[in-house]
Design an enzyme around this catalytic site. Structure first.
Site, PDB file in Angstrom:
ATOM      1  N   LYS A 190       0.863  -1.175   0.037  1.00  0.00           N
ATOM      2  CA  LYS A 190      -0.027   0.071   0.078  1.00  0.00           C
ATOM      3  C   LYS A 190       0.878   1.494  -0.114  1.00  0.00           C
ATOM      4  O   LYS A 190       0.828   1.923  -0.719  1.00  0.00           O
ATOM      5  CB  LYS A 190      -0.798   0.071   1.382  1.00  0.00           C
ATOM      6  N   ASN A 191       1.715   1.375   0.867  1.00  0.00           N
ATOM      7  CA  ASN A 191       2.618   2.746   0.943  1.00  0.00           C
ATOM      8  C   ASN A 191       3.576   2.828   0.075  1.00  0.00           C
ATOM      9  O   ASN A 191       3.859   3.988  -0.455  1.00  0.00           O
ATOM     10  CB  ASN A 191       3.198   2.814   2.558  1.00  0.00           C
ATOM     11  N   ARG A 199      -3.504  10.627   3.727  1.00  0.00           N
ATOM     12  CA  ARG A 199      -2.163  11.303   4.197  1.00  0.00           C
ATOM     13  C   ARG A 199      -1.086  11.002   2.725  1.00  0.00           C
ATOM     14  O   ARG A 199      -0.348  12.124   2.755  1.00  0.00           O
ATOM     15  CB  ARG A 199      -1.557  10.429   5.239  1.00  0.00           C
ATOM     16  N   CYS A 204      -5.580   8.495   8.652  1.00  0.00           N
ATOM     17  CA  CYS A 204      -5.933   7.855   9.904  1.00  0.00           C
ATOM     18  C   CYS A 204      -5.799   8.857  11.121  1.00  0.00           C
ATOM     19  O   CYS A 204      -5.017   9.678  11.123  1.00  0.00           O
ATOM     20  CB  CYS A 204      -4.916   6.542  10.152  1.00  0.00           C
ATOM     21  N   ARG A 257       0.434  14.337  13.840  1.00  0.00           N
ATOM     22  CA  ARG A 257       1.391  13.747  12.537  1.00  0.00           C
ATOM     23  C   ARG A 257       1.745  15.003  11.585  1.00  0.00           C
ATOM     24  O   ARG A 257       1.192  15.629  10.855  1.00  0.00           O
ATOM     25  CB  ARG A 257       0.569  12.921  11.424  1.00  0.00           C
ATOM     26  N   PRO A 258       2.734  15.785  12.438  1.00  0.00           N
ATOM     27  CA  PRO A 258       3.078  17.137  11.922  1.00  0.00           C
ATOM     28  C   PRO A 258       3.838  16.816  10.536  1.00  0.00           C
ATOM     29  O   PRO A 258       4.345  15.791  10.090  1.00  0.00           O
ATOM     30  CB  PRO A 258       4.202  17.571  12.645  1.00  0.00           C
ATOM     31  N   LEU A 301       8.703  18.549   8.831  1.00  0.00           N
ATOM     32  CA  LEU A 301       9.863  18.127   8.235  1.00  0.00           C
ATOM     33  C   LEU A 301       9.828  18.243   6.833  1.00  0.00           C
ATOM     34  O   LEU A 301      10.735  18.278   6.076  1.00  0.00           O
ATOM     35  CB  LEU A 301      10.253  16.455   8.782  1.00  0.00           C
ATOM     36  N   VAL A 315       6.204   6.516  17.839  1.00  0.00           N
ATOM     37  CA  VAL A 315       5.989   7.335  16.589  1.00  0.00           C
ATOM     38  C   VAL A 315       4.996   8.077  16.560  1.00  0.00           C
ATOM     39  O   VAL A 315       5.099   9.138  16.048  1.00  0.00           O
ATOM     40  CB  VAL A 315       6.109   6.136  15.258  1.00  0.00           C
TER      41      VAL A 315
END
Length: 425
Positions: free
Chosen positions: A22-23, A91, A115, A120-121, A124, A327
Site C-alpha cells: 500500500k505505502n 495522508r 488515519c 502527525r506534523p 519536516l 512514533v
C-alpha cells in the site's frame, strides 16, 4: 458504512499471497507525476487509498487506466490546485508537494487526512522542501507552495527519520538541479521501493536503504514498467491473525527483510515461525503466547502499523505485556474497543500495560482508523462468539478483499452494510 460480521474462535489455516505494498504504491503514484512518458505498474493493491491517488492524477491531466496493471499516461498538466480533488482525505496526497513543485514549480494542497492517530506534523516535509528553494505557507487550511526558479539540490538533515518527509524530498530531488542529500533518512520498505522506482526511471540514487540517501536530479524523467513488491504490513497482519487464532498460515510474496522485527517478537512470545526462501513465512500452530515487551521505532525497529494488531494478540497472552508507542502520540484508540471484548489493558500516556486474559468475547466494536480496525478484526477472529466490526471502510483503505482472503483461510466472516448488520447481528 461497511460492517464485518465475525464468528470467532476458528483457527485460521491455509495460504495467502501478500498484496502489493500500500505505502509503496502511494509513493510511486505520486512520483509518477514526474514522468514525461507512460508508467505501467503491476501488483498494485486494489484499495481505497490507491483509487484516491488515481483520481488526483486524473485531475492533474493524466490518463489513468486499470486493467491487468495500472497505466499512467501523461497529458498536458492542467492543474496544480488539488483542493477539490479528495486529496485532503489521505495522508499519501502530501507527496504531491514534492512532485508538483518539481514538475510545475507550484502547488496548492489541502492539509492531509488519513488515519486519526494523533499528531502527525508536516514540519519536516516543509523544512526539507524549503531548503531546496521552495516557498511554502499554510493558508486557510491549504499548503501553498512555489518554486519559481525551480528546485535545487540541498543537504537536508531530518530530526526524525520520517518516512513521508524522506519520500517527499526524494521525489523533489529527482527533478532538482544538482544533488540532494538526506541524512537520518527513513529506511522503510516504501522508501526503498520508491528509490527503486526512481532509479528505474533513470534517476541516480546512492545509499538507498541506509540513513544517508543521495539523489542526483535530472532535467526530465521518462516512463517505466515497474512491479510493486508485497506488503509487509498486510503479511504481518495475517501472520498475527494466525497466531491469535492458534492456527497455521503461510504468507508468500513478501520480502521477509521488512518482516523480521515482527517475526522476532512473535518468536519471543513463543510462536513458531518458519521462513522459506526469503519471500515466504509460515506461522505454525502454537500454544498460548507469552507476554512480551514492544517498543515501536522507525525501521529496522518494530513497525508502528503492527502495534495495534500485536495488542490484540497479547490481550490473551500468558502474563503481562508492555507496548510503548514512540512514533505516533495518539495510537491507542483501539484500546477502548478491546475493553468491550474483555481485554485487560491499562494505558499510561503512550504505553499500554496488558494483563492477558484466557479469551476475548465477541462484541460490537467500532474501527476509527485503518490499523485499529485491522486489530479489531484480529481480536474478533480469536474471540469466542460473534463480533461486529463497524467502520470497515477504514480497513479497506489498506487491505484488498480482506473478507474474501479471510474466508479462504477458513474464517467465518461476512461483509455487509450497516443496514444489513442490524438484521444479522
Amino acid at each position: 458504512m461497511s460492517v464485518l460480521i465475525i464468528d470467532g474462535g476458528i483457527p485460521l489455516k491455509g495460504k495467502v499471497t501478500a498484496q502489493g505494498c500500500k505505502n509503496s504504491a502511494l509513493a510511486i503514484l505520486a512520483a509518477a507525476a514526474l514522468c514525461e512518458d507512460r508508467v505501467y505498474l503491476t501488483n498494485v493493491p486494489d484499495i481505497g487509498d490507491v483509487k484516491t491517488m488515481m483520481s488526483i492524477l486524473r485531475s492533474l491531466g493524466y490518463k489513468v487506466t486499470w486493467g491487468s496493471g495500472l497505466t499512467i499516461k501523461p497529458g498536458v498538466i492542467k492543474n496544480y490546485d488539488l483542493t477539490h480533488t479528495g486529496a485532503g482525505s489521505i495522508r499519501g496526497s502530501l507527496l504531491f508537494l514534492g512532485a508538483l513543485l518539481g514538475r510545475l514549480g507550484k502547488v496548492v494542497l489541502p492539509m492531509p487526512g488519513g488515519c486519526n492517530i494523533g499528531t502527525r506534523p508536516i514540519d519536516l516535509h516543509l523544512k526539507g522542501l524549503s531548503l531546496m528553494g521552495a516557498s511554502l505557507d499554510i493558508q486557510g487550511g491549504n499548503i501553498v507552495g512555489e518554486a519559481p526558479s525551480g528546485l535545487k539540490g540541498a543537504y537536508v538533515y531530518l530530526d526524525f527519520p520520517s518516512v513521508g518527509a524522506t519520500e517527499n524530498i526524494m521525489i523533489a530531488g529527482a527533478l532538482a538541479s544538482g544533488e540532494t542529500t538526506i541524512e537520518n533518512a527513513a529506511q522503510d520498505q516504501q522508501v526503498v521501493e520508491l528509490g527503486k522506482f526512481l532509479m528505474a526511471c533513470g534517476v541516480k540514487i546512492h545509499g538507498l536503504g541506509t540513513k544517508v540517501i543521495r539523489i542526483k536530479g535530472k532535467k526530465e524523467i521518462g516512463g517505466v514498467t515497474f512491479r510493486i513488491s508485497g506488503d509487509s504490513i498486510e503479511a504481518g497482519t495475517y501472520a498475527i491473525a494466525a497466531a491469535a487464532t492458534r492456527g497455521s498460515i503461510t504468507v508468500d510474496g513478501v520480502d521477509v527483510t521488512f518482516l523480521r522485527p515482527l517475526l522476532f517478537k512473535l518468536q519471543e512470545a513463543g510462536i513458531e515461525v518458519v521462513v522459506t526462501n526469503g519471500h515466504e513465512v509460515t506461522v505454525l500452530p502454537s500454544p498460548r503466547p507469552k507476554g512480551i515487551t514492544i517498543k515501536t521505532m522507525p525501521f529496522p525497529g518494530f513497525p508502528t502499523d503492527l502495534q495495534p494488531l500485536m495488542m490484540s494478540l497479547l490481550a490473551t497472552a500468558e502474563g503481562r505485556s508492555v507496548i510503548t508507542e514512540t512514533v505516533y502520540d495518539g495510537r491507542m484508540g483501539h484500546v477502548s474497543e478491546l475493553w468491550k471484548m474483555g481485554a485487560n489493558i491499562e494505558v499510561e500516556g503512550n504505553t499500554a500495560i496488558i494483563t492477558g486474559v484466557e479469551k476475548l468475547t465477541g462484541a460490537p466494536v467500532v474501527a476509527n482508523n485503518l490499523r485499529a480496525g485491522a486489530a479489531l478484526v484480529v481480536a474478533g477472529l480469536s474471540a469466542e462468539g460473534r463480533s461486529v466490526v463497524y467502520g470497515m471502510e477504514h480497513v479497506m483503505r489498506g487491505y484488498s478483499n480482506i473478507h474474501q482472503k479471510l474466508r479462504a483461510l477458513d474464517a467465518k466472516v461476512e461483509l455487509v452494510s450497516d443496514e444489513e448488520a442490524v438484521n444479522i447481528a
